[in-house]
Design a protein around this motif. Structure first.
Motif, mmCIF file in Angstrom:
data_model
loop_
_atom_site.group_PDB
_atom_site.id
_atom_site.type_symbol
_atom_site.label_atom_id
_atom_site.label_comp_id
_atom_site.label_asym_id
_atom_site.label_seq_id
_atom_site.Cartn_x
_atom_site.Cartn_y
_atom_site.Cartn_z
ATOM 1 N N PRO A 170 39.929 23.762 29.169
ATOM 2 C CA PRO A 170 41.253 24.024 29.109
ATOM 3 C C PRO A 170 42.189 22.984 28.452
ATOM 4 O O PRO A 170 41.798 21.614 28.610
ATOM 5 N N ALA A 171 43.243 23.245 27.832
ATOM 6 C CA ALA A 171 44.155 22.532 27.026
ATOM 7 C C ALA A 171 44.823 21.683 27.909
ATOM 8 O O ALA A 171 45.244 21.919 29.221
ATOM 9 N N ILE A 172 45.067 20.177 27.639
ATOM 10 C CA ILE A 172 45.621 19.521 28.507
ATOM 11 C C ILE A 172 47.277 19.631 28.166
ATOM 12 O O ILE A 172 47.715 19.581 27.136
ATOM 13 N N LYS A 173 48.115 19.818 29.283
ATOM 14 C CA LYS A 173 49.444 20.073 29.289
ATOM 15 C C LYS A 173 50.069 18.674 28.716
ATOM 16 O O LYS A 173 49.699 17.795 29.259
ATOM 17 N N CYS A 174 51.026 18.733 28.265
ATOM 18 C CA CYS A 174 52.023 17.637 27.912
ATOM 19 C C CYS A 174 52.946 17.095 28.980
ATOM 20 O O CYS A 174 53.210 17.862 29.743
ATOM 21 N N GLY A 175 53.106 15.880 29.086
ATOM 22 C CA GLY A 175 54.484 15.479 29.981
ATOM 23 C C GLY A 175 53.874 15.296 31.361
ATOM 24 O O GLY A 175 54.815 15.337 32.216
ATOM 25 N N LYS A 176 52.629 15.293 31.797
ATOM 26 C CA LYS A 176 52.208 15.094 33.112
ATOM 27 C C LYS A 176 52.694 13.824 33.648
ATOM 28 O O LYS A 176 52.620 12.660 33.168
ATOM 29 N N GLY A 177 53.153 14.050 35.169
ATOM 30 C CA GLY A 177 54.040 12.684 35.579
ATOM 31 C C GLY A 177 54.324 13.261 37.003
ATOM 32 O O GLY A 177 53.853 14.221 37.565
ATOM 33 N N PRO A 178 55.056 12.024 37.714
ATOM 34 C CA PRO A 178 55.337 12.448 39.011
ATOM 35 C C PRO A 178 56.093 13.649 39.155
ATOM 36 O O PRO A 178 56.934 14.257 38.109
ATOM 37 N N THR A 179 56.330 14.211 40.188
ATOM 38 C CA THR A 179 56.990 15.779 40.534
ATOM 39 C C THR A 179 58.659 15.586 40.505
ATOM 40 O O THR A 179 59.120 16.390 40.508
ATOM 41 N N SER A 238 42.669 13.210 29.495
ATOM 42 C CA SER A 238 42.160 13.747 30.840
ATOM 43 C C SER A 238 43.370 13.795 31.760
ATOM 44 O O SER A 238 44.592 13.796 31.273
ATOM 45 N N SER A 239 43.331 13.556 33.086
ATOM 46 C CA SER A 239 44.368 13.506 33.973
ATOM 47 C C SER A 239 45.031 12.628 33.962
ATOM 48 O O SER A 239 46.213 12.205 34.392
ATOM 49 N N THR A 240 44.593 11.326 33.394
ATOM 50 C CA THR A 240 45.051 10.051 33.346
ATOM 51 C C THR A 240 45.458 9.520 31.950
ATOM 52 O O THR A 240 46.093 8.603 32.148
ATOM 53 N N VAL A 241 45.044 10.150 30.954
ATOM 54 C CA VAL A 241 45.509 9.916 29.646
ATOM 55 C C VAL A 241 46.040 11.152 29.045
ATOM 56 O O VAL A 241 44.996 12.025 28.890
ATOM 57 N N GLY A 242 47.160 11.557 28.522
ATOM 58 C CA GLY A 242 47.621 12.580 27.945
ATOM 59 C C GLY A 242 48.995 12.442 27.321
ATOM 60 O O GLY A 242 49.584 11.331 27.355
ATOM 61 N N PRO A 243 49.138 13.508 26.337
ATOM 62 C CA PRO A 243 50.328 13.238 25.721
ATOM 63 C C PRO A 243 51.697 13.717 26.507
ATOM 64 O O PRO A 243 51.897 14.281 27.444
ATOM 65 N N VAL A 244 52.799 13.204 26.100
ATOM 66 C CA VAL A 244 53.988 13.439 26.541
ATOM 67 C C VAL A 244 54.527 14.584 25.695
ATOM 68 O O VAL A 244 54.179 14.919 24.661
ATOM 69 N N CYS A 245 55.591 15.430 26.446
ATOM 70 C CA CYS A 245 56.188 16.591 25.869
ATOM 71 C C CYS A 245 57.246 15.816 24.919
ATOM 72 O O CYS A 245 58.034 14.901 25.228
ATOM 73 N N LEU A 246 57.955 16.584 24.041
ATOM 74 C CA LEU A 246 58.876 16.274 22.887
ATOM 75 C C LEU A 246 60.137 16.757 23.140
ATOM 76 O O LEU A 246 59.936 18.419 23.300
ATOM 77 N N PRO A 258 59.084 20.459 37.563
ATOM 78 C CA PRO A 258 58.430 19.563 38.567
ATOM 79 C C PRO A 258 57.058 19.128 37.831
ATOM 80 O O PRO A 258 56.277 19.808 37.731
ATOM 81 N N GLY A 259 56.924 17.629 37.600
ATOM 82 C CA GLY A 259 55.648 17.004 37.123
ATOM 83 C C GLY A 259 55.549 17.348 35.551
ATOM 84 O O GLY A 259 54.591 16.572 35.192
ATOM 85 N N ILE A 260 56.642 17.476 34.827
ATOM 86 C CA ILE A 260 56.505 17.502 33.454
ATOM 87 C C ILE A 260 57.752 16.889 33.130
ATOM 88 O O ILE A 260 58.823 17.288 33.113
ATOM 89 N N TRP A 261 57.361 15.925 32.118
ATOM 90 C CA TRP A 261 58.379 14.838 31.486
ATOM 91 C C TRP A 261 58.454 15.149 30.096
ATOM 92 O O TRP A 261 57.335 15.392 29.333
ATOM 93 N N THR A 262 59.700 15.185 29.771
ATOM 94 C CA THR A 262 59.821 15.132 27.995
ATOM 95 C C THR A 262 60.475 14.046 27.393
ATOM 96 O O THR A 262 61.629 13.594 28.048
ATOM 97 N N GLN A 263 60.004 13.585 26.413
ATOM 98 C CA GLN A 263 60.759 12.410 25.916
ATOM 99 C C GLN A 263 62.088 12.504 24.999
ATOM 100 O O GLN A 263 61.786 13.391 24.023
ATOM 101 N N ILE A 264 62.857 12.111 25.207
ATOM 102 C CA ILE A 264 64.242 12.204 24.406
ATOM 103 C C ILE A 264 64.793 11.038 23.881
ATOM 104 O O ILE A 264 65.403 11.138 22.696
#
Length: 323
Positions: A54-63, A193-201, A285-291
């Motif tokens: 399964p693809a790694i979702k972007c922006g994983k972080g605190p809820t 992985s769950s501990t290394v992944g991309p941010v959303c933009l 919730p749990g998804i972060w976007t870099q601005i």
């Protein structure tokens, strides 16, 4: 070895090679693309299919947003500590050093700048992180991901990668911090992985006050002149200022354009080593976007800072994140 490629309309591109050297990275950890394999015998044809991971979702972080700090005058170095691997997209740029203050800690590297993973092989950061480095120095930079901390070795790193290519925005101005944005291509992809992944933009936008008055989070590696190396990854909740308020700032107002943003916080101030790092908002919730990308930092780290607005450069990012 390195070579400077021909300038295209929007960026200076530098490529690095390492002939006759064995790469220090663990090749077995590189993410593999699953394929369909067909095996046929002379008796019974057999088809074996491997299901792609399964693809790694972007922006994983605190809820949720972290609580704002109540103390005044703190740097990110003194702000709230994050949980281990809570922000998987955070990376540190690392170079070798002969600084005796660092060497006496038992390490020989300097984590000098910050970036964010935007894919398994691309890092977004500020051009000012690399602009003063020679091409030879750039070729020795490594990118560390999945960093956690302990009292014995100071930092544990899941993966490091060398750089194969750097693109600085062709109109970056080191005197005014205009177009302070760059993209690094890693020599080998990170294993997501769950501990290394991309941010959303942030999506492309010409709206200069797109996120004004919203709450956001700044992240930094908690480096100080008296407590190096890192002891925590710091975070704090801030508010996004109006562009007009950014232009009125006594420290960096003269540098502000429609492609900038700035933050307002009395609690945590980013410092030199946090340049290139992100300002992020909670998209869901749990998804972060870099601005924003940390850009101008006042010497002394005692005031708010200026950021490159990601949405103003989304087309540029898309172009060089695919090459």
């Amino acid at each position: 070895m390195y070579r400077q490629q021909q300038q295209d309309p929007n960026g200076w591109s530098y490529s690095f090679g390492y002939p006759n050297l064995i790469s220090p990275v663990d090749v077995s950890s590189i993410r593999q693309v699953a394929t369909t394999t067909t095996t046929t015998t002379t008796t019974t044809p057999t088809t074996t299919t491997t299901t792609p991971a399964p693809a790694i979702k972007c922006g994983k972080g605190p809820t949720a947003l972290p609580a704002a700090r109540s103390l005044i005058g703190e740097r990110i170095a003194g702000s709230a500590e994050t949980k281990a691997n809570a922000w998987p997209f955070m990376v540190a740029l690392r170079k070798y050093t002969n600084n005796p203050e660092i060497l006496k800690k038992g390490i020989n590297y300097d984590d000098f700048c910050t970036g964010t993973l935007i894919s398994d092989s691309k890092v977004l950061l500020a051009a000012s992180c690399l602009e003063k480095m020679s091409l030879y120095e750039m070729s020795g930079v490594t990118v560390a991901a999945g960093i956690t901390f302990n009292k014995v070795t100071f930092t544990d790193v899941q993966m490091t990668r060398r750089i194969s290519k750097v693109v600085l925005h062709s109109q970056f101005n080191a005197a005014t911090y205009a177009n302070d944005i760059a993209i690094i291509t890693l020599e080998y992809p990170m294993a997501l992985s769950s501990t290394v992944g991309p941010v959303c933009l942030a999506p492309a936008s010409t709206e200069i006050d797109q996120y004004a008055d919203q709450s956001a989070v700044i992240l930094g590696w908690a480096i100080g002149t008296t407590n190096y190396p890192f002891s925590v990854l710091g975070k704090d909740t801030v508010s996004i200022s109006l562009n007009s308020d950014c232009k009125a700032d006594v420290n960096f107002g003269k540098y502000v354009t429609n492609a900038n943003m700035c933050i307002n916080s009395l609690n945590a101030i980013i410092c030199d080593e946090d340049v290139g790092g992100p300002v992020v908002v909670l998209s869901s919730p749990g998804i972060w976007t870099q601005i924003g990308i940390n850009s101008f930092i006042k010497k002394g780290c005692d005031s708010n800072s200026l950021q490159t607005r990601v949405s103003a450069f989304r087309a540029w990012i898309d172009t060089y994140s695919k090459n």
